[in-house]
Design an enzyme around this catalytic site. Structure first.
Site, short mmCIF file in Angstrom:
data_model
loop_
_atom_site.label_atom_id
_atom_site.label_comp_id
_atom_site.label_asym_id
_atom_site.label_seq_id
_atom_site.Cartn_x
_atom_site.Cartn_y
_atom_site.Cartn_z
N GLU A 39 5.22 -8.70 -26.91
CA GLU A 39 6.08 -8.76 -25.73
C GLU A 39 6.87 -10.06 -25.66
O GLU A 39 7.62 -10.30 -24.72
CB GLU A 39 5.28 -8.51 -24.45
CG GLU A 39 3.94 -9.19 -24.38
CD GLU A 39 3.06 -8.69 -23.24
OE1 GLU A 39 3.50 -7.87 -22.44
OE2 GLU A 39 1.93 -9.18 -23.16
N HIS A 68 0.83 -1.21 0.00
CA HIS A 68 0.00 0.00 0.00
C HIS A 68 0.86 1.25 0.00
O HIS A 68 0.49 2.26 -0.59
CB HIS A 68 -0.94 -0.03 1.20
CG HIS A 68 -2.19 -0.81 0.91
ND1 HIS A 68 -2.92 -1.44 1.87
CD2 HIS A 68 -2.81 -1.05 -0.27
CE1 HIS A 68 -3.96 -2.03 1.31
NE2 HIS A 68 -3.90 -1.82 0.01
N ASP A 111 8.16 -6.85 -20.87
CA ASP A 111 8.30 -8.29 -21.09
C ASP A 111 9.21 -8.59 -22.27
O ASP A 111 9.98 -9.55 -22.23
CB ASP A 111 6.93 -8.94 -21.30
CG ASP A 111 6.25 -9.20 -19.97
OD1 ASP A 111 6.93 -9.72 -19.07
OD2 ASP A 111 5.06 -8.88 -19.83
N CYS A 120 3.98 0.63 -25.08
CA CYS A 120 3.31 0.88 -23.79
C CYS A 120 4.14 0.40 -22.61
O CYS A 120 3.72 0.52 -21.47
CB CYS A 120 1.93 0.25 -23.77
SG CYS A 120 1.98 -1.54 -23.83
C1 PEP Z 1 5.00 -4.84 -20.88
O1 PEP Z 1 5.27 -6.03 -20.74
O2 PEP Z 1 5.79 -3.98 -21.32
C2 PEP Z 1 3.67 -4.35 -20.49
C3 PEP Z 1 3.29 -3.12 -20.74
O3 PEP Z 1 2.87 -5.22 -19.83
P1 PEP Z 1 3.02 -5.53 -18.25
O4 PEP Z 1 4.05 -4.60 -17.69
O5 PEP Z 1 1.66 -5.34 -17.65
O6 PEP Z 1 3.45 -6.97 -18.25
MG MG Z 2 3.73 -7.43 -20.32
#
Ligand code: PEP
Ligand code: MG
Length: 630
Positions: free
Chosen positions: A465, A206, A489, A536
Site C-alpha cells: 500500500e 452509528h 492507501d 483487498c
Molecule cells: C487499503 O489501504 O487499501 C486497505 C485495504 O487497507 P485500509 O483501507 O484498512 O487502510
Molecule cells: Mg490501508
C-alpha cells in the site's frame, strides 16, 4: 458545500459528501425534518420539584421501553453485533450517575426537568466531542438521540415520523441510529428505504455502521444540502463517489441507471453458477480460476459475511461446511480494538480470531495485524501533523513488541482451528519485514515453550500500500507467501491525495495509470516467485476495474460481502486473454485516469457488457471515488 447548477437543466443540483455505504440509489427524496427540541431555562418553585422529578422518571421509563423495542427490531434487521448500539444507549439512559445529576439540577437548582435534561446531556455531548478520538466524538450523536427522546416526552411533543409510504431516499440534517432502523423496518418493497443522505455525520457514526449493515447506499457530510431538497424531488444517491444529485437531467439519470445495473449484475436471488466452490471463487469465461474472498471491517459484519457465504454456496448447491470457498481476504483487526477503546488482551484477541477461523473453516481467513495510526487514531495517542505519513501500521507494532507479540501469539493459536493467514500493513522497507518475521519466530518459540499448538506453516503476507513496497515488490516476494494490494492507501500515497479529504476527492483516482503500473509491478514480482497477489482495497469491488485487474493477473479479489455476487458475475463475463490484452494496452497507451476509463468502457461496450455510460459519469470531475472509510 459544493454544488453546481447543471447547464442543461436549471434545477439540477450536485452535492459532494463522503460515502458511508456503497451502492447507488435512484428515487424520490423524503425530506426528514426533526426540529431539535430544547429545554427552556426558567425557575420552578420548590413545590413543583416533586412533579418535575416524577415526569423525569416517567420519561426515562418510556425511553427505556422504546429503546428496547428498537433494539429488538435492530436485532432482527442487522443481527446482534450491530444492534448492540442500542444496548449502549440503554446503558446511557440507565446510568445512575447521569440520572442523579439531572435529579440534582431539578431539586437544588430548581430547574424544570426538560431544562435539566438538556443541560446535563449537552454537557456529556460536549465532553465526548472534545476528545481526541473521532469515534468517541461521533458517539455524541447517540446522546443527542437520548436527549431528544427524553425532551419529546417532557415537552409532550408528537412522535417523529420515521416512516415512508413509497420507496424513497431519506434526506436529513442528521439521523439517529434509531431513525435508521425505524426507516428500514418495512419488509415491503413498495415502502422500502433506498438510502440515506445526511448533512452531518461521519463514516464511523452509528448510522453509517447501520447503513452498511443494512446494505443501504449512504452519503454523509453533505453540509447543508438538505435545505435545498424537497420531498418528492428526484435524486441520485451515489455511494460510490459520495455525491448527491438532485433533479438530474436525462443523460445523467440514464448513465446512473446503467451503472446501477452493472452493480446489480449477478446480485439477483437466482442460483449463481459463476461461483465455483471447487476453486474458491469464480472462473473467467475461458475458465481461469480467480479466488474471491471477503473484507471484514466491523464485528457487526461477521454475521453478514457468514450469511452471504451460506446463501451463495447454498444456491450453488454445495455443502458450505466442506468447501473452501469465500473466506476472508482481509480482517481489519484494529476495528475490534478501536470500537472497544481498550487494547484487547491476547486472550480476548485469540477468542475473536479462533471464532472467525472456526466459522469460516475450511475457508481461509486473513488476519491483518493492527493498522492503527493514520486516520485510525487511538485515544490519547500522540498528535501528529501528518498522521498518514506517521506512526502507523507495522511501524507501531515494531515499536511496541509486547503488543505485537501478543497479537502474533493470538493469531498463531487460532491457526489450529481453521485455515489462518496473517499479513502486515504499511510495510515500506525490507528491514521492517525482516524484523516482523523475527518477532513471528519469537512468538512461535514462546508458544512452543508453553506447549501451545499452532500451524507452523501459516502463510504470511504483506500489504502493498506504499509505492516503495510496490516498486521493490521483487525484493519482498521471496520472504513472503502472498501480497495483498491495498489500493486505498496505494492510491493516496501514489497520487499524494488524502483519501478522506472532501476538497480533493475528485483527484482520488484509483484507475490512475500510475497506480495501475504499481499494481502490475507487484503482480509480476509475486508471480516470478510463484506467489499470489490479492487486491483487498476498494478498487477490487469497483465494477469498471474488474477487466483491467483480471487482465493484470490478480489471483484473488477480497471485497465487501455485498459485492461478491456481482464481482463473480463480472469475472465470469470476461475472457482472461482479452482482459490481458486490455491491461497491456492501457499500460502502454493510457496517459490519464480518464483514458484508462475510456478504454475499459470501450472494451465493455464492444462486448455488449454494458451499453453506454453518460458523460456525467465519464467526466473527470465525478470520477474521484470517495472511500468508505471509518
Ligand atoms: C487499503 O489501504 O487499501 C486497505 C485495504 O487497507 P485500509 O483501507 O484498512 O487502510
Ligand atoms: Mg490501508
Amino acid at each position: 458545500m459544493s454544488f453546481t447548477i447543471d447547464q442543461e437543466s436549471e434545477r439540477t443540483l450536485r452535492f459532494s459528501g463522503i460515502s458511508a455505504s456503497r451502492g447507488i440509489a435512484i428515487g424520490p427524496a423524503f425530506r426528514y425534518q426533526r426540529t431539535l427540541l430544547k429545554g427552556e431555562d426558567h425557575a420552578i418553585s420548590p413545590s413543583e420539584v416533586q412533579h418535575q422529578i416524577e415526569r423525569f422518571e416517567s420519561a426515562v421509563q418510556r425511553a427505556r421501553k422504546e429503546i428496547e423495542k428498537i433494539r429488538r427490531l435492530a436485532e432482527q434487521k442487522v443481527g446482534t453485533p450491530a444492534s448492540s448500539i442500542f444496548e449502549a444507549q440503554m446503558m446511557m439512559v440507565s446510568d445512575e450517575f447521569i440520572l442523579d445529576s439531572i435529579r440534582r439540577r431539578i431539586k437544588h437548582e430548581l430547574k424544570p426537568a426538560a431544562y435539566a435534561v438538556d443541560v446535563e446531556l449537552s454537557e456529556q455531548q460536549a465532553l465526548l466531542k472534545a476528545g481526541e478520538n473521532p469515534i468517541m466524538r461521533e458517539r455524541a450523536d447517540d446522546v443527542e438521540d437520548i436527549k431528544q427522546r427524553l425532551l419529546r416526552y417532557l415537552l409532550d411533543r408528537a412522535k417523529w415520523h420515521s416512516k415512508i409510504d413509497k420507496p424513497s431516499i431519506i434526506i436529513a440534517e442528521f439521523l439517529t441510529p434509531a431513525d435508521a432502523i425505524l426507516f428500514s423496518r418495512s419488509e415491503d418493497r413498495t415502502t422500502a428505504v433506498l438510502g440515506f443522505a445526511l448533512d452531518g455525520g461521519g463514516v464511523t457514526s452509528h448510522v453509517a455502521i447501520l447503513a452498511r449493515s443494512l446494505g443501504l447506499p449512504s452519503v454523509v457530510a453533505l453540509h447543508n444540502a438538505s435545505e435545498s431538497i424537497n420531498t418528492g424531488d428526484m435524486v441520485i444517491l451515489d455511494g460510490e463517489r459520495g455525491e448527491l444529485i438532485v433533479n438530474p437531467d436525462q443523460e445523467t439519470l440514464r448513465g446512473y441507471q446503467e451503472e446501477q445495473q452493472l452493480f446489480a449484475l449477478g446480485a439477483s436471488e437466482s442460483p449463481i453458477e459463476t461461483i465455483d466452490p471447487s476453486i474458491s471463487g469464480a472462473r473467467t469465461r475461458d475458465g481461469k480460476p480467480i479466488t474471491i474472498s471477503m473484507n471484514l471491517e466491523f464485528g457487526s459484519e461477521v454475521a453478514i459475511a457468514e450469511a452471504e457465504r451460506t446463501s451463495i454456496l447454498g444456491s450453488a448447491k454445495v455443502d458450505a461446511t466442506r468447501t473452501p470457498a469465500l473466506g476472508l481476504g482481509l480482517v481489519r483487526t484494529e476495528h475490534f480494538l478501536l470500537l472497544n477503546e481498550e487494547l484487547p488482551t491476547e486472550e480476548e484477541q485469540n477468542a475473536l480470531y479462533e471464532d472467525l477461523a472456526k466459522r469460516f473453516a475450511p475457508a481461509e481467513i486473513t488476519l491483518r495485524t493492527f493498522d492503527v495510526g493514520g486516520d485510525k487514531v487511538l485515544a490519547g495517542s500522540y498528535r501528529e501533523d501528518n498522521p498518514f505519513l506517521g506512526w502507523r501500521g507495522l511501524r507501531i507494532s515494531l515499536d511496541e513488541p509486547e503488543i505485537f507479540l501478543a497479537q502474533l501469539r493470538a493469531i498463531l493459536r487460532a491457526s489450529c482451528f481453521g485455515k489462518v493467514r496473517m499479513m502486515f500493513p504499511m510495510v515500506t522497507n525490507i528491514d521492517e519485514l525482516r524484523r516482523a518475521l523475527k518477532y513471528l519466530e519469537q512468538a512461535k518459540s514462546q508458544l512452543t515453550a508453553n506447549r501451545e499448538d499452532f500451524d507452523d506453516g501459516l502463510p504470511v503476507g504483506i500489504m502493498i500500500e506504499v509505492p516503495a513496497a510496490a516498486l521493490l515488490a521483487h525484493v519482498f516476494a521471496p520472504l513472503i507467501d502472498f501480497f495483498s494490494i491495498g489500493t486505498n492507501d496505494l492510491t493516496q500515497y501514489t497520487l499524494a491525495v488524502d483519501r478522506g479529504n472532501d476538497l480533493i476527492a475528485t483527484m482520488y483516482q484509483e484507475l490512475h495509470p500510475a497506480v495501475l503500473r504499481l499494481i502490475q509491478l507487484t503482480i509480476v514480482a509475486a508471480h516470478a516467485e510463484g506467489k499470489k497477489a490479492c487486491v483487498c482495497g476498494e478498487l477490487g469491488g469497483y465494477p469498471l476495474a474488474t477487466p483491467v485487474l483480471v487482465g493484470l493477473g490478480v489471483d484473488e479479489f477480497s471485497v465487501a460481502p455485498s459485492q461478491v455476487r456481482s464481482l463473480a458475475a463480472r469475472i465470469h463475463a470476461i475472457d482472461s486473454t482479452e482482459a490481458e490484452a486490455l491491461a497491456n494496452d492501457i499500460l502502454k497507451n493510457a496517459q490519464s485516469p480518464n483514458e484508462v476509463k475510456q478504454e475499459i468502457l470501450t472494451f465493455l461496450g464492444d462486448r455488449q457488457l454494458m451499453t453506454r455510460y453518460s458523460e456525467a459519469i465519464v467526466g473527470p470531475s465525478t470520477f474521484g471515488k470517495k472511500l468508505i472509510k471509518r
